[in-house]
Scaffold this motif. Structure first.
Motif, short mmCIF file in Angstrom:
data_model
loop_
_atom_site.label_atom_id
_atom_site.label_comp_id
_atom_site.label_asym_id
_atom_site.label_seq_id
_atom_site.Cartn_x
_atom_site.Cartn_y
_atom_site.Cartn_z
N ARG A 204 11.02 -4.64 -4.27
CA ARG A 204 9.90 -5.22 -3.19
C ARG A 204 9.26 -4.05 -2.73
N PRO A 205 10.17 -3.08 -1.96
CA PRO A 205 9.55 -1.97 -1.18
C PRO A 205 8.82 -1.07 -2.40
N ILE A 206 9.02 -0.82 -3.63
CA ILE A 206 8.85 -0.09 -4.66
C ILE A 206 7.61 -0.55 -5.03
N TRP A 207 7.26 -1.90 -5.06
CA TRP A 207 6.28 -2.66 -5.69
C TRP A 207 5.05 -2.17 -4.46
N ARG A 208 5.59 -2.51 -3.21
CA ARG A 208 4.66 -2.27 -1.99
C ARG A 208 3.93 -0.92 -2.28
N ASP A 209 4.72 0.31 -2.49
CA ASP A 209 4.50 1.48 -2.36
C ASP A 209 3.56 1.77 -3.55
N LEU A 210 3.67 1.13 -4.64
CA LEU A 210 2.91 1.21 -6.06
C LEU A 210 1.48 0.79 -5.51
N GLU A 211 1.50 -0.33 -4.82
CA GLU A 211 0.23 -0.98 -4.85
C GLU A 211 -0.52 -0.32 -3.87
N SER A 212 0.12 0.59 -2.76
CA SER A 212 -0.41 1.35 -1.80
C SER A 212 -1.22 2.45 -2.69
N LEU A 213 -0.38 3.04 -3.43
CA LEU A 213 -0.86 4.30 -4.47
C LEU A 213 -2.14 3.79 -5.33
N ARG A 214 -1.91 2.47 -5.69
CA ARG A 214 -2.99 2.09 -6.78
C ARG A 214 -4.22 2.06 -5.92
N GLN A 215 -4.23 1.30 -4.73
CA GLN A 215 -5.32 1.21 -3.87
C GLN A 215 -6.02 2.69 -3.39
N THR A 216 -5.31 3.47 -3.17
CA THR A 216 -5.64 4.78 -2.69
C THR A 216 -6.32 5.58 -4.02
N ALA A 217 -5.64 5.37 -5.07
CA ALA A 217 -6.43 5.82 -6.37
C ALA A 217 -7.82 5.37 -6.69
N ARG A 218 -7.56 3.83 -6.28
CA ARG A 218 -8.97 3.05 -6.60
C ARG A 218 -10.19 3.55 -5.33
N ASP A 219 -9.57 4.14 -4.06
CA ASP A 219 -10.68 4.33 -3.09
C ASP A 219 -11.00 5.89 -3.56
N LEU A 220 -10.04 6.71 -4.08
CA LEU A 220 -10.51 8.09 -4.51
C LEU A 220 -11.62 7.84 -5.67
N GLY A 221 -11.28 7.03 -6.74
CA GLY A 221 -12.23 6.80 -7.81
C GLY A 221 -13.74 6.18 -7.33
N ASP A 222 -13.79 5.52 -6.16
CA ASP A 222 -14.72 4.81 -5.68
C ASP A 222 -15.81 6.28 -4.84
N GLY A 223 -15.15 7.37 -4.79
CA GLY A 223 -15.84 8.15 -3.90
C GLY A 223 -15.43 8.44 -2.27
N ASN A 224 -14.42 7.58 -2.06
CA ASN A 224 -13.78 7.87 -0.64
C ASN A 224 -12.63 8.91 -0.78
N PHE A 225 -13.08 10.14 -0.42
CA PHE A 225 -12.16 11.02 -0.61
C PHE A 225 -11.36 11.36 0.65
N ASP A 226 -11.66 10.67 1.68
CA ASP A 226 -10.75 10.51 3.08
C ASP A 226 -9.81 9.80 2.68
N ARG A 228 -5.99 8.49 2.06
CA ARG A 228 -4.79 8.74 1.79
C ARG A 228 -3.67 7.55 1.85
N SER A 229 -2.68 7.88 0.77
CA SER A 229 -1.62 7.01 0.51
C SER A 229 -0.75 7.05 2.17
N PRO A 230 -0.47 5.63 2.33
CA PRO A 230 0.50 5.70 3.75
C PRO A 230 1.89 6.26 3.44
N PRO A 231 2.66 6.41 4.31
CA PRO A 231 3.97 7.01 3.91
C PRO A 231 4.84 5.86 3.13
N ALA A 232 5.60 6.27 2.39
CA ALA A 232 6.14 5.33 1.32
C ALA A 232 7.47 4.97 1.98
N ILE A 233 7.75 3.53 1.88
CA ILE A 233 8.78 3.05 2.22
C ILE A 233 10.03 3.35 1.37
#
Length: 478
Positions: A204-226, A228-233
């Motif tokens: 479960r915590p690994i999945w949450r961290d992967l979701e956070s990374l995926r969302q961060t990558a999506r934001d970066l892909g949309d041009g939001n270069f500010d 950042r991925s939150p601290p990993a659990i």
């Protein structure tokens, strides 16, 4: 030093660089089936894989152990059953051979396992050659597949068959097998449930961290270069999260550098290009030889300026894009400093240039990058050449563990509030003197980058001569 608002062309260049970065991020994003990979699906896939592997390992280990212990078990079974088989054999030999079949049936009713007599030749296909040799030698042969024992009755062709031993006729013993099977199933079920719970809390915590990374990558892909991925659990994902954030910071820095260079160069290119266009128009309207030579000289100077701008911009971009790995070597510092100043002394024309190394210890050796450090010193000297009135003094001293190089001029100096800004790229003093002296505001920025490679600093302050003092400081020994 002041800047100007970027022109539309500069904005287009900035937007194109951001668009390129967004497209690169979009290409690198994983293609999730259905747009989302569910936690339950990930859990069950991993659970089935792990549990299946665990069961396979357990059964394999059990098979290996049982195979290794088979020899010991066979010896124990032979010793255990030898007395019973001998008693049955003695009982049969007390009767005529013609009655053995009737006698064995009578004895069979008294045992919990099956007894029978077969012909020796019928066993050739049922037993292995090793078992057959034991049988012919008068020993007890054991068939593991059927859990059956064979013993030849004397020298006759008759063989006593005992078993299958597992198929006993005792009701209590017969119930042991299903009971044992139920216990095994219950044990494996409990192991599966406990393993599933433990696996859920691990996944479960690994999945949450992967979701956070995926969302961060999506934001970066949309041009939001500010973004950042939150601290990993999970400590398993923490290095990946840190790498993602470092990559985002690096991309943001590269985009800022690209935007800064694009805007700055576009502004700097306009002036020499406009002058060259004006000179070409004047050439077409004059026939005077002197005037034509003057215009040709102006265009050559503009071409030199463009060449210098491109060279300086490429140097700055190289330092900004990826800081080169410094290669330190030891030099005799006073000689190195004098040689570097002499290499650009001619550019100072009528200026009085002095090198002062009296505060240095004799034969001082200093570690520096002999390829990068000259960039910093020569850019400071070129800056001083543009602003000095009559005199420039280059001095050096040792302050604790640091070596300091000062470049002083007697020019107009730099206001205190602008002394740190002068090290930014394409930043120049907002004075009419700048237009006379030229420059692109890149030399001091390059000097600071070189000192950062050495773990040092480049600073500006007031000079004893009345103008500006630029100081390079770094550790004398790395």
């Amino acid at each position: 030093m002041t800047g100007t608002e970027p022109a539309p062309a500069d904005k287009e260049a900035s937007e194109s660089s951001q668009g390129l970065a967004r497209s690169l991020f979009r290409v690198s994003l994983p293609r999730w089936r259905g747009g989302r990979y569910s936690l339950s699906k990930l859990f069950f896939n991993f659970y089935l894989l792990a549990m299946g592997s665990f069961v396979a390992i357990a059964f394999t280990a059990d098979f290996i152990i049982s195979t290794a212990q088979r020899g010991i078990t066979d010896d124990y079974a032979r010793r255990f059953m030898r007395g019973t088989i001998t008693l049955i054999e003695d009982e049969l030999f007390r009767h005529p051979r013609t009655t053995w079949q009737r006698n064995i049936k009578e004895l069979d009713e008294k045992f919990s396992y099956k007894l029978d007599i077969v012909e020796r030749m019928s066993l050739d296909r049922r037993l292995t050659p090793v078992q057959v040799s034991k049988l012919d030698a008068g020993d007890i042969a054991i068939d593991h597949d059927g859990d059956i024992m064979y013993h030849r009755l004397g020298n006759s062709s008759q063989v006593l068959v005992v078993g299958p031993l597992a198929a006993n006729r005792n009701p209590e013993l017969a119930e042991r097998l299903p009971l044992e099977l139920r216990l095994r199933l219950l044990t494996w079920s409990l192991i599966g449930v406990i393993f599933g719970i433990a696996l859920w809390f691990w996944v479960r915590p690994i999945w949450r961290d992967l979701e956070s990374l995926r969302q961060t990558a999506r934001d970066l892909g949309d041009g939001n270069f500010d973004a950042r991925s939150p601290p990993a659990i999970s400590q398993l994902i923490a290095p990946l999260s840190d790498t993602m954030n470092s990559m985002a910071e690096r991309v943001q820095q590269l985009l800022a550098t690209h935007r800064e260079l694009s805007c700055g160069i576009s502004h700097e290119l306009r002036t020499p290009i406009a002058r060259m266009r004006f000179a070409l128009e004047m050439l077409t309207e004059t026939d005077e030889t002197a005037e034509r030579e003057r215009l040709w000289g102006m265009m050559e100077a503009d071409l030199d300026e463009l060449d210098h701008l491109i060279d300086t911009s490429l140097t700055y971009a190289r330092f900004e894009r990826e800081a080169p790995q410094p290669h330190f070597s030891s030099v005799q510092f006073d000689e190195w400093l004098a040689d570097e100043v002499d290499s650009v002394r001619l550019l100072g024309r009528q200026l009085q240039i002095t090198v002062d190394t009296e505060k240095l210890p004799e034969k001082l050796n200093v570690d520096l990058d002999r390829k990068a450090m000259p960039y910093a010193l020569r850019n400071l000297l070129r800056n001083a050449f543009k602003y000095a009135s009559r005199q420039i003094v280059v001095s050096a001293e040792v302050d604790g563990e640091r070596i300091l190089i000062h470049v002083d001029d007697d020019g107009i100096g730099i206001p205190p509030e602008e002394r740190d800004h002068v090290f930014s790229a394409f930043t120049r003093l907002d004075r009419s003197r700048d237009r006379a002296t030229g420059g692109y505001g890149l030399g001091l920025a390059i000097a600071r980058r070189v000192l950062e490679l050495h773990g040092g600093t480049a600073t500006a302050e007031a000079a004893p001569l009345g103008g500006a003092r630029f100081t390079l400081a770094w550790k004398a020994h790395q």
